[in-house]
Design a protein around this motif. Structure first.
Motif, PDB file in Angstrom:
ATOM      1  N   LYS A  66       0.816  -1.227   0.000  1.00  0.00           N
ATOM      2  CA  LYS A  66       0.000   0.000   0.000  1.00  0.00           C
ATOM      3  C   LYS A  66       0.844   1.269   0.000  1.00  0.00           C
ATOM      4  O   LYS A  66       0.336   2.356  -0.232  1.00  0.00           O
ATOM      5  CB  LYS A  66      -0.906   0.025   1.238  1.00  0.00           C
ATOM      6  CG  LYS A  66      -1.975  -1.044   1.255  1.00  0.00           C
ATOM      7  CD  LYS A  66      -2.822  -0.852   2.516  1.00  0.00           C
ATOM      8  CE  LYS A  66      -3.901  -1.907   2.629  1.00  0.00           C
ATOM      9  NZ  LYS A  66      -4.556  -1.866   3.947  1.00  0.00           N
ATOM     10  N   CYS A  67       2.116   1.157   0.302  1.00  0.00           N
ATOM     11  CA  CYS A  67       2.970   2.338   0.490  1.00  0.00           C
ATOM     12  C   CYS A  67       3.296   2.994  -0.854  1.00  0.00           C
ATOM     13  O   CYS A  67       3.738   2.324  -1.785  1.00  0.00           O
ATOM     14  CB  CYS A  67       4.248   1.933   1.206  1.00  0.00           C
ATOM     15  SG  CYS A  67       5.397   3.294   1.411  1.00  0.00           S
ATOM     16  N   THR A  68       3.121   4.311  -0.926  1.00  0.00           N
ATOM     17  CA  THR A  68       3.451   5.074  -2.144  1.00  0.00           C
ATOM     18  C   THR A  68       4.749   5.858  -1.981  1.00  0.00           C
ATOM     19  O   THR A  68       5.067   6.717  -2.787  1.00  0.00           O
ATOM     20  CB  THR A  68       2.309   6.046  -2.466  1.00  0.00           C
ATOM     21  OG1 THR A  68       2.116   6.896  -1.332  1.00  0.00           O
ATOM     22  CG2 THR A  68       1.019   5.319  -2.807  1.00  0.00           C
ATOM     23  N   ALA A  69       5.444   5.618  -0.900  1.00  0.00           N
ATOM     24  CA  ALA A  69       6.724   6.292  -0.617  1.00  0.00           C
ATOM     25  C   ALA A  69       6.567   7.809  -0.542  1.00  0.00           C
ATOM     26  O   ALA A  69       7.443   8.553  -0.977  1.00  0.00           O
ATOM     27  CB  ALA A  69       7.777   5.893  -1.646  1.00  0.00           C
ATOM     28  N   CYS A  70       5.461   8.259   0.027  1.00  0.00           N
ATOM     29  CA  CYS A  70       5.209   9.712   0.096  1.00  0.00           C
ATOM     30  C   CYS A  70       6.075  10.409   1.149  1.00  0.00           C
ATOM     31  O   CYS A  70       6.177  11.620   1.170  1.00  0.00           O
ATOM     32  CB  CYS A  70       3.730   9.971   0.385  1.00  0.00           C
ATOM     33  SG  CYS A  70       3.261   9.579   2.094  1.00  0.00           S
ATOM     34  N   ARG A  71       6.635   9.683   2.065  1.00  0.00           N
ATOM     35  CA  ARG A  71       7.556  10.179   3.117  1.00  0.00           C
ATOM     36  C   ARG A  71       6.844  10.892   4.271  1.00  0.00           C
ATOM     37  O   ARG A  71       7.502  11.452   5.155  1.00  0.00           O
ATOM     38  CB  ARG A  71       8.616  11.128   2.543  1.00  0.00           C
ATOM     39  CG  ARG A  71       9.617  10.490   1.609  1.00  0.00           C
ATOM     40  CD  ARG A  71      10.813  11.423   1.404  1.00  0.00           C
ATOM     41  NE  ARG A  71      11.433  11.777   2.671  1.00  0.00           N
ATOM     42  CZ  ARG A  71      12.365  11.054   3.265  1.00  0.00           C
ATOM     43  NH1 ARG A  71      12.802   9.951   2.700  1.00  0.00           N
ATOM     44  NH2 ARG A  71      12.866  11.421   4.430  1.00  0.00           N
ATOM     45  N   ALA A  72       5.542  10.937   4.293  1.00  0.00           N
ATOM     46  CA  ALA A  72       4.859  11.645   5.394  1.00  0.00           C
ATOM     47  C   ALA A  72       5.272  11.072   6.748  1.00  0.00           C
ATOM     48  O   ALA A  72       5.519  11.811   7.708  1.00  0.00           O
ATOM     49  CB  ALA A  72       3.341  11.555   5.212  1.00  0.00           C
ATOM     50  N   CYS A  73       5.390   9.755   6.825  1.00  0.00           N
ATOM     51  CA  CYS A  73       5.763   9.118   8.092  1.00  0.00           C
ATOM     52  C   CYS A  73       7.204   9.454   8.471  1.00  0.00           C
ATOM     53  O   CYS A  73       7.510   9.809   9.611  1.00  0.00           O
ATOM     54  CB  CYS A  73       5.567   7.603   8.009  1.00  0.00           C
ATOM     55  SG  CYS A  73       6.459   6.851   6.632  1.00  0.00           S
ATOM     56  N   VAL A  88      11.725   2.489  -1.179  1.00  0.00           N
ATOM     57  CA  VAL A  88      11.661   1.413  -0.175  1.00  0.00           C
ATOM     58  C   VAL A  88      11.390   1.990   1.217  1.00  0.00           C
ATOM     59  O   VAL A  88      12.099   2.897   1.680  1.00  0.00           O
ATOM     60  CB  VAL A  88      12.985   0.610  -0.150  1.00  0.00           C
ATOM     61  CG1 VAL A  88      12.924  -0.499   0.903  1.00  0.00           C
ATOM     62  CG2 VAL A  88      13.275   0.029  -1.525  1.00  0.00           C
ATOM     63  N   LEU A  89      10.389   1.480   1.862  1.00  0.00           N
ATOM     64  CA  LEU A  89      10.060   1.890   3.241  1.00  0.00           C
ATOM     65  C   LEU A  89      10.828   1.010   4.218  1.00  0.00           C
ATOM     66  O   LEU A  89      10.824  -0.215   4.101  1.00  0.00           O
ATOM     67  CB  LEU A  89       8.554   1.728   3.467  1.00  0.00           C
ATOM     68  CG  LEU A  89       8.060   2.084   4.873  1.00  0.00           C
ATOM     69  CD1 LEU A  89       8.083   3.583   5.086  1.00  0.00           C
ATOM     70  CD2 LEU A  89       6.651   1.536   5.083  1.00  0.00           C
ATOM     71  N   LEU A  90      11.506   1.659   5.182  1.00  0.00           N
ATOM     72  CA  LEU A  90      12.261   0.899   6.177  1.00  0.00           C
ATOM     73  C   LEU A  90      11.774   1.280   7.572  1.00  0.00           C
ATOM     74  O   LEU A  90      11.604   2.483   7.866  1.00  0.00           O
ATOM     75  CB  LEU A  90      13.761   1.216   6.085  1.00  0.00           C
ATOM     76  CG  LEU A  90      14.471   0.815   4.785  1.00  0.00           C
ATOM     77  CD1 LEU A  90      15.882   1.385   4.760  1.00  0.00           C
ATOM     78  CD2 LEU A  90      14.493  -0.700   4.644  1.00  0.00           C
ATOM     79  N   VAL A 105      -0.577   9.595  10.334  1.00  0.00           N
ATOM     80  CA  VAL A 105      -0.433  10.489   9.166  1.00  0.00           C
ATOM     81  C   VAL A 105      -0.394   9.746   7.833  1.00  0.00           C
ATOM     82  O   VAL A 105      -0.479  10.383   6.781  1.00  0.00           O
ATOM     83  CB  VAL A 105       0.832  11.379   9.267  1.00  0.00           C
ATOM     84  CG1 VAL A 105       0.771  12.275  10.489  1.00  0.00           C
ATOM     85  CG2 VAL A 105       2.105  10.555   9.231  1.00  0.00           C
ATOM     86  N   CYS A 106      -0.253   8.443   7.853  1.00  0.00           N
ATOM     87  CA  CYS A 106      -0.134   7.710   6.579  1.00  0.00           C
ATOM     88  C   CYS A 106      -1.432   7.827   5.769  1.00  0.00           C
ATOM     89  O   CYS A 106      -2.491   7.343   6.199  1.00  0.00           O
ATOM     90  CB  CYS A 106       0.179   6.233   6.824  1.00  0.00           C
ATOM     91  SG  CYS A 106       0.265   5.307   5.272  1.00  0.00           S
ATOM     92  N   PRO A 107      -1.373   8.452   4.594  1.00  0.00           N
ATOM     93  CA  PRO A 107      -2.611   8.652   3.820  1.00  0.00           C
ATOM     94  C   PRO A 107      -3.131   7.375   3.174  1.00  0.00           C
ATOM     95  O   PRO A 107      -4.292   7.310   2.771  1.00  0.00           O
ATOM     96  CB  PRO A 107      -2.179   9.677   2.751  1.00  0.00           C
ATOM     97  CG  PRO A 107      -0.718   9.472   2.586  1.00  0.00           C
ATOM     98  CD  PRO A 107      -0.193   9.039   3.924  1.00  0.00           C
ATOM     99  N   GLU A 108      -2.238   6.358   3.089  1.00  0.00           N
ATOM    100  CA  GLU A 108      -2.629   5.124   2.383  1.00  0.00           C
ATOM    101  C   GLU A 108      -3.042   4.010   3.334  1.00  0.00           C
ATOM    102  O   GLU A 108      -3.301   2.899   2.900  1.00  0.00           O
ATOM    103  CB  GLU A 108      -1.455   4.628   1.516  1.00  0.00           C
ATOM    104  CG  GLU A 108      -0.842   5.672   0.598  1.00  0.00           C
ATOM    105  CD  GLU A 108      -1.834   6.195  -0.428  1.00  0.00           C
ATOM    106  OE1 GLU A 108      -2.809   5.462  -0.722  1.00  0.00           O
ATOM    107  OE2 GLU A 108      -1.652   7.319  -0.907  1.00  0.00           O
TER     108      GLU A 108
HETATM  109  S1  SF4 Z   1       3.168   7.689   5.113  1.00  0.00           S
HETATM  110 FE1  SF4 Z   1       2.376   5.706   4.449  1.00  0.00          FE
HETATM  111  S2  SF4 Z   1       2.414   5.805   2.222  1.00  0.00           S
HETATM  112 FE2  SF4 Z   1       3.717   7.464   2.979  1.00  0.00          FE
HETATM  113  S3  SF4 Z   1       5.798   6.578   3.025  1.00  0.00           S
HETATM  114 FE3  SF4 Z   1       4.894   6.282   5.029  1.00  0.00          FE
HETATM  115  S4  SF4 Z   1       3.974   4.244   4.955  1.00  0.00           S
HETATM  116 FE4  SF4 Z   1       4.355   4.875   2.846  1.00  0.00          FE
END
Ligand code: SF4
Ligand code: SF4
Length: 296
Positions: A66-73, A88-90, A105-108
Protein backbone atom coordinates in the motif's frame (compact mmCIF):
# COMPACT_ATOMS: atom_id res chain seq x y z
CA UNK A 1 2.89 11.45 48.88
CA UNK A 2 5.26 10.14 46.25
CA UNK A 3 8.95 10.32 47.12
CA UNK A 4 11.70 9.49 44.63
CA UNK A 5 14.98 8.25 46.08
CA UNK A 6 17.72 9.13 43.60
CA UNK A 7 21.48 9.53 43.41
CA UNK A 8 24.09 10.92 41.07
CA UNK A 9 25.94 7.62 40.89
CA UNK A 10 25.40 3.97 41.65
CA UNK A 11 26.45 2.41 44.93
CA UNK A 12 25.59 5.35 47.19
CA UNK A 13 22.93 3.47 49.17
CA UNK A 14 19.74 4.37 47.33
CA UNK A 15 18.23 0.90 47.64
CA UNK A 16 19.32 0.66 51.29
CA UNK A 17 17.38 3.88 51.94
CA UNK A 18 14.29 2.87 49.94
CA UNK A 19 14.02 -0.58 51.48
CA UNK A 20 14.57 0.67 55.03
CA UNK A 21 12.13 3.54 54.65
CA UNK A 22 9.46 1.14 53.36
CA UNK A 23 10.23 -1.16 56.30
CA UNK A 24 9.64 1.48 58.98
CA UNK A 25 6.82 3.37 57.21
CA UNK A 26 3.94 3.40 59.65
CA UNK A 27 1.07 3.64 57.18
CA UNK A 28 0.13 2.08 53.83
CA UNK A 29 3.12 2.30 51.51
CA UNK A 30 4.09 0.99 48.09
CA UNK A 31 7.75 0.52 47.16
CA UNK A 32 8.46 0.78 43.43
CA UNK A 33 11.69 -0.22 41.74
CA UNK A 34 12.04 1.94 38.62
CA UNK A 35 15.71 1.07 38.21
CA UNK A 36 14.43 -1.23 35.49
CA UNK A 37 17.84 -1.93 33.94
CA UNK A 38 19.17 -3.37 37.20
CA UNK A 39 16.30 -3.80 39.67
CA UNK A 40 17.43 -5.03 43.07
CA UNK A 41 14.90 -3.73 45.61
CA UNK A 42 13.21 -7.15 45.58
CA UNK A 43 16.43 -8.77 46.81
CA UNK A 44 16.01 -6.87 50.09
CA UNK A 45 12.24 -6.60 50.54
CA UNK A 46 11.76 -10.19 49.30
CA UNK A 47 8.15 -9.64 48.25
CA UNK A 48 5.73 -12.42 47.53
CA UNK A 49 5.15 -11.95 43.81
CA UNK A 50 1.42 -12.01 43.14
CA UNK A 51 1.39 -11.13 39.45
CA UNK A 52 3.43 -10.30 36.42
CA UNK A 53 2.77 -9.17 32.89
CA UNK A 54 4.71 -8.34 29.76
CA UNK A 55 4.90 -4.64 28.94
CA UNK A 56 4.88 -3.66 25.29
CA UNK A 57 5.09 -0.53 23.20
CA UNK A 58 3.15 0.19 20.01
CA UNK A 59 5.31 0.13 16.87
CA UNK A 60 4.30 0.50 13.22
CA UNK A 61 3.96 -2.54 10.96
CA UNK A 62 4.13 -1.75 7.25
CA UNK A 63 2.08 -3.14 4.40
CA UNK A 64 4.51 -2.35 1.60
CA UNK A 65 1.94 -3.11 -1.08
CA UNK A 66 0.00 0.00 0.00
CA UNK A 67 2.97 2.34 0.49
CA UNK A 68 3.45 5.07 -2.14
CA UNK A 69 6.72 6.29 -0.62
CA UNK A 70 5.21 9.71 0.10
CA UNK A 71 7.56 10.18 3.12
CA UNK A 72 4.86 11.64 5.39
CA UNK A 73 5.76 9.12 8.09
CA UNK A 74 9.52 9.63 7.74
CA UNK A 75 9.18 13.42 7.89
CA UNK A 76 7.10 13.15 11.07
CA UNK A 77 9.26 10.69 13.02
CA UNK A 78 11.73 12.58 15.22
CA UNK A 79 13.57 9.39 16.07
CA UNK A 80 14.43 8.18 12.56
CA UNK A 81 12.60 4.96 13.36
CA UNK A 82 10.92 4.93 9.97
CA UNK A 83 12.35 6.16 6.70
CA UNK A 84 12.06 5.88 2.92
CA UNK A 85 15.07 5.13 0.74
CA UNK A 86 14.10 5.67 -2.88
CA UNK A 87 10.86 3.72 -3.08
CA UNK A 88 11.66 1.41 -0.17
CA UNK A 89 10.06 1.89 3.24
CA UNK A 90 12.26 0.90 6.18
CA UNK A 91 11.20 0.59 9.81
CA UNK A 92 13.48 0.31 12.85
CA UNK A 93 11.27 -0.92 15.70
CA UNK A 94 14.10 -0.76 18.27
CA UNK A 95 14.30 3.01 17.77
CA UNK A 96 10.54 3.58 17.89
CA UNK A 97 9.16 5.51 20.88
CA UNK A 98 5.61 4.35 20.24
CA UNK A 99 3.98 7.74 19.64
CA UNK A 100 1.76 6.35 16.86
CA UNK A 101 2.23 9.49 14.77
CA UNK A 102 3.35 7.70 11.63
CA UNK A 103 0.29 5.47 11.68
CA UNK A 104 -1.95 8.50 12.06
CA UNK A 105 -0.43 10.49 9.17
CA UNK A 106 -0.13 7.71 6.58
CA UNK A 107 -2.61 8.65 3.82
CA UNK A 108 -2.63 5.12 2.38
CA UNK A 109 -3.32 3.27 5.64
CA UNK A 110 -0.11 1.35 4.90
CA UNK A 111 0.89 1.33 8.57
CA UNK A 112 -0.85 -0.57 11.31
CA UNK A 113 -0.17 -1.07 14.97
CA UNK A 114 2.15 -3.83 16.15
CA UNK A 115 4.02 -4.33 19.41
CA UNK A 116 7.56 -4.57 20.70
CA UNK A 117 8.25 -6.19 24.06
CA UNK A 118 9.83 -3.82 26.58
CA UNK A 119 10.16 -6.11 29.56
CA UNK A 120 8.04 -7.27 32.44
CA UNK A 121 6.16 -5.74 35.33
CA UNK A 122 5.96 -7.68 38.60
CA UNK A 123 3.95 -6.85 41.68
CA UNK A 124 3.25 -8.27 45.08
CA UNK A 125 3.53 -7.60 48.79
CA UNK A 126 6.47 -7.62 51.18
CA UNK A 127 6.23 -8.41 54.88
CA UNK A 128 2.45 -8.55 54.22
CA UNK A 129 2.17 -4.75 54.62
CA UNK A 130 4.32 -3.17 51.87
CA UNK A 131 2.94 -2.96 48.35
CA UNK A 132 5.62 -3.75 45.79
CA UNK A 133 6.03 -3.06 42.05
CA UNK A 134 9.02 -3.38 39.80
CA UNK A 135 9.94 -3.26 36.13
CA UNK A 136 12.59 -5.43 34.51
CA UNK A 137 13.82 -4.38 31.09
CA UNK A 138 14.06 -7.06 28.40
CA UNK A 139 17.63 -8.07 27.64
CA UNK A 140 18.69 -6.04 24.60
CA UNK A 141 15.99 -3.40 25.04
CA UNK A 142 17.49 0.10 25.05
CA UNK A 143 14.57 2.27 26.15
CA UNK A 144 13.66 2.15 29.81
CA UNK A 145 11.34 5.20 30.20
CA UNK A 146 8.35 3.56 28.44
CA UNK A 147 8.63 0.57 30.80
CA UNK A 148 8.82 2.91 33.81
CA UNK A 149 5.64 4.62 32.65
CA UNK A 150 3.97 1.22 32.25
CA UNK A 151 4.93 0.30 35.84
CA UNK A 152 3.46 3.55 37.18
CA UNK A 153 0.31 3.08 35.08
CA UNK A 154 -0.03 -0.46 36.41
CA UNK A 155 0.19 0.55 40.05
CA UNK A 156 -2.07 3.61 39.71
CA UNK A 157 -5.44 1.83 40.09
CA UNK A 158 -4.24 -0.23 43.07
CA UNK A 159 -2.71 2.83 44.73
CA UNK A 160 -5.90 4.81 44.17
CA UNK A 161 -7.98 1.96 45.62
CA UNK A 162 -5.70 1.74 48.67
CA UNK A 163 -5.56 5.52 49.14
CA UNK A 164 -4.02 7.07 51.03
CA UNK A 165 -0.96 4.95 50.21
CA UNK A 166 2.40 6.61 50.05
CA UNK A 167 4.78 5.64 47.29
CA UNK A 168 8.55 5.30 47.49
CA UNK A 169 10.32 5.17 44.13
CA UNK A 170 13.78 3.64 43.85
CA UNK A 171 15.08 5.61 40.83
CA UNK A 172 17.97 4.59 38.59
CA UNK A 173 21.27 6.32 39.41
CA UNK A 174 22.73 9.11 37.31
CA UNK A 175 21.41 12.13 35.49
CA UNK A 176 20.33 10.70 32.15
CA UNK A 177 16.85 10.35 30.68
CA UNK A 178 15.88 7.26 32.77
CA UNK A 179 16.78 9.01 36.03
CA UNK A 180 14.82 12.13 35.10
CA UNK A 181 11.88 10.02 33.96
CA UNK A 182 11.82 8.08 37.24
CA UNK A 183 11.61 11.18 39.44
CA UNK A 184 8.99 12.92 37.28
CA UNK A 185 5.95 11.35 39.04
CA UNK A 186 7.23 12.35 42.50
CA UNK A 187 6.17 15.10 44.89
CA UNK A 188 9.72 15.40 46.17
CA UNK A 189 13.19 14.03 45.50
CA UNK A 190 15.57 12.67 48.10
CA UNK A 191 19.16 12.58 46.91
CA UNK A 192 21.40 9.99 48.52
CA UNK A 193 25.09 10.80 48.47
CA UNK A 194 28.28 10.01 50.30
CA UNK A 195 30.65 12.65 51.65
CA UNK A 196 33.57 12.00 49.33
CA UNK A 197 34.96 14.10 46.47
CA UNK A 198 33.53 11.63 43.91
CA UNK A 199 30.21 11.53 45.75
CA UNK A 200 30.09 15.31 45.88
CA UNK A 201 30.86 15.61 42.16
CA UNK A 202 28.04 13.28 41.08
CA UNK A 203 25.67 14.65 43.71
CA UNK A 204 26.12 18.17 42.33
CA UNK A 205 25.45 16.90 38.80
CA UNK A 206 22.25 15.20 39.98
CA UNK A 207 21.12 18.32 41.82
CA UNK A 208 21.74 20.41 38.68
CA UNK A 209 19.90 17.88 36.48
CA UNK A 210 16.82 17.68 38.71
CA UNK A 211 16.63 21.38 39.67
CA UNK A 212 14.74 22.45 36.50
CA UNK A 213 11.90 20.12 37.56
CA UNK A 214 11.24 22.56 40.44
CA UNK A 215 10.52 19.77 42.90
CA UNK A 216 11.54 20.00 46.54
CA UNK A 217 14.87 18.26 47.09
CA UNK A 218 16.54 17.07 50.26
CA UNK A 219 19.62 15.03 51.02
CA UNK A 220 20.52 11.87 52.88
CA UNK A 221 24.20 11.43 53.56
CA UNK A 222 25.26 7.80 53.57
CA UNK A 223 28.57 6.62 55.01
CA UNK A 224 28.77 9.75 57.13
CA UNK A 225 32.19 10.08 58.75
CA UNK A 226 33.97 9.01 55.58
CA UNK A 227 35.68 11.50 53.27
CA UNK A 228 35.45 15.27 53.64
CA UNK A 229 32.98 18.14 54.24
CA UNK A 230 32.46 19.23 50.63
CA UNK A 231 28.93 17.74 50.40
CA UNK A 232 27.92 19.56 53.59
CA UNK A 233 29.31 22.86 52.27
CA UNK A 234 27.42 22.43 49.00
CA UNK A 235 24.13 21.65 50.80
CA UNK A 236 24.60 24.76 52.94
CA UNK A 237 25.30 26.97 49.94
CA UNK A 238 22.28 25.58 48.02
CA UNK A 239 19.94 25.55 51.04
CA UNK A 240 19.42 21.81 50.64
CA UNK A 241 18.13 20.25 53.87
CA UNK A 242 20.03 17.20 55.12
CA UNK A 243 17.31 14.91 56.48
CA UNK A 244 19.51 12.11 57.80
CA UNK A 245 23.05 10.88 58.12
CA UNK A 246 23.70 7.16 57.96
CA UNK A 247 27.00 6.34 59.62
CA UNK A 248 29.89 4.61 57.92
CA UNK A 249 29.62 1.27 59.67
CA UNK A 250 30.87 -2.13 58.59
CA UNK A 251 27.72 -3.81 59.93
CA UNK A 252 25.59 -1.98 57.35
CA UNK A 253 27.76 -3.32 54.56
CA UNK A 254 27.46 -6.81 56.03
CA UNK A 255 23.65 -6.55 56.26
CA UNK A 256 23.55 -5.29 52.66
CA UNK A 257 25.77 -8.12 51.43
CA UNK A 258 23.41 -10.63 53.08
CA UNK A 259 20.39 -9.06 51.38
CA UNK A 260 18.98 -7.71 54.65
CA UNK A 261 16.98 -4.53 55.14
CA UNK A 262 19.29 -2.58 57.44
CA UNK A 263 16.36 -1.08 59.38
CA UNK A 264 15.31 -4.63 60.18
CA UNK A 265 18.79 -5.99 60.88
CA UNK A 266 20.12 -3.19 63.11
CA UNK A 267 17.98 -1.61 65.88
CA UNK A 268 19.88 1.70 65.79
CA UNK A 269 19.29 1.89 62.03
CA UNK A 270 15.63 1.26 62.65
CA UNK A 271 15.64 4.39 64.83
CA UNK A 272 17.51 6.42 62.18
CA UNK A 273 15.00 5.48 59.48
CA UNK A 274 11.97 5.90 61.71
CA UNK A 275 13.11 9.47 62.43
CA UNK A 276 13.83 9.99 58.74
CA UNK A 277 10.33 8.80 57.80
CA UNK A 278 8.82 11.26 60.27
CA UNK A 279 10.97 14.11 58.92
CA UNK A 280 10.00 13.24 55.36
CA UNK A 281 6.32 13.39 56.17
CA UNK A 282 6.78 16.84 57.71
CA UNK A 283 8.92 18.05 54.83
CA UNK A 284 7.06 16.82 51.73
CA UNK A 285 4.53 19.43 50.60
CA UNK A 286 0.88 19.05 49.55
CA UNK A 287 0.09 15.98 47.46
CA UNK A 288 -0.61 17.76 44.19
CA UNK A 289 1.53 15.48 42.04
CA UNK A 290 0.13 12.34 43.62
CA UNK A 291 -3.34 13.42 42.58
CA UNK A 292 -2.13 14.11 39.05
CA UNK A 293 -0.35 10.75 38.71
CA UNK A 294 -2.83 8.51 40.46
CA UNK A 295 -6.04 10.44 40.15
CA UNK A 296 -6.44 10.03 43.90
S1 SF4 B 1 3.17 7.69 5.11
FE1 SF4 B 1 2.38 5.71 4.45
S2 SF4 B 1 2.41 5.80 2.22
FE2 SF4 B 1 3.72 7.46 2.98
S3 SF4 B 1 5.80 6.58 3.02
FE3 SF4 B 1 4.89 6.28 5.03
S4 SF4 B 1 3.97 4.24 4.95
FE4 SF4 B 1 4.35 4.87 2.85
S1 SF4 C 1 5.37 5.40 16.26
FE1 SF4 C 1 6.34 7.45 16.50
S2 SF4 C 1 8.44 6.98 17.08
FE2 SF4 C 1 7.61 5.10 16.24
S3 SF4 C 1 8.19 5.09 14.09
FE3 SF4 C 1 6.13 6.02 14.24
S4 SF4 C 1 6.49 8.25 14.39
FE4 SF4 C 1 8.45 7.19 14.84
Amino acid sequence: MIIAVASGKGGTGKTTVTSSLAWVWDREVTAVDLDVEEPNLHLFLKPEILGREIATIEVPVADESKCTACRACADLCQFKAITVLGSVLLTFPEMCHGCGGCIAVCPEKALSSGTRELGEILWGRAASRIGFYMGRLRFGEAMSPPLMRSVMAKLAPAAAANAPTDILIDAPPGTSCPAINAVLPSDAIVLVTEPTPFGNHDFRLAHAAFRPLKKPMAVIINRAGLGDRSVYAYCRSEHLPILAEIPFDRRLAEAYSHGQVVAEALPEMNRVFTELAARLREWVPAESVRKEVLGA
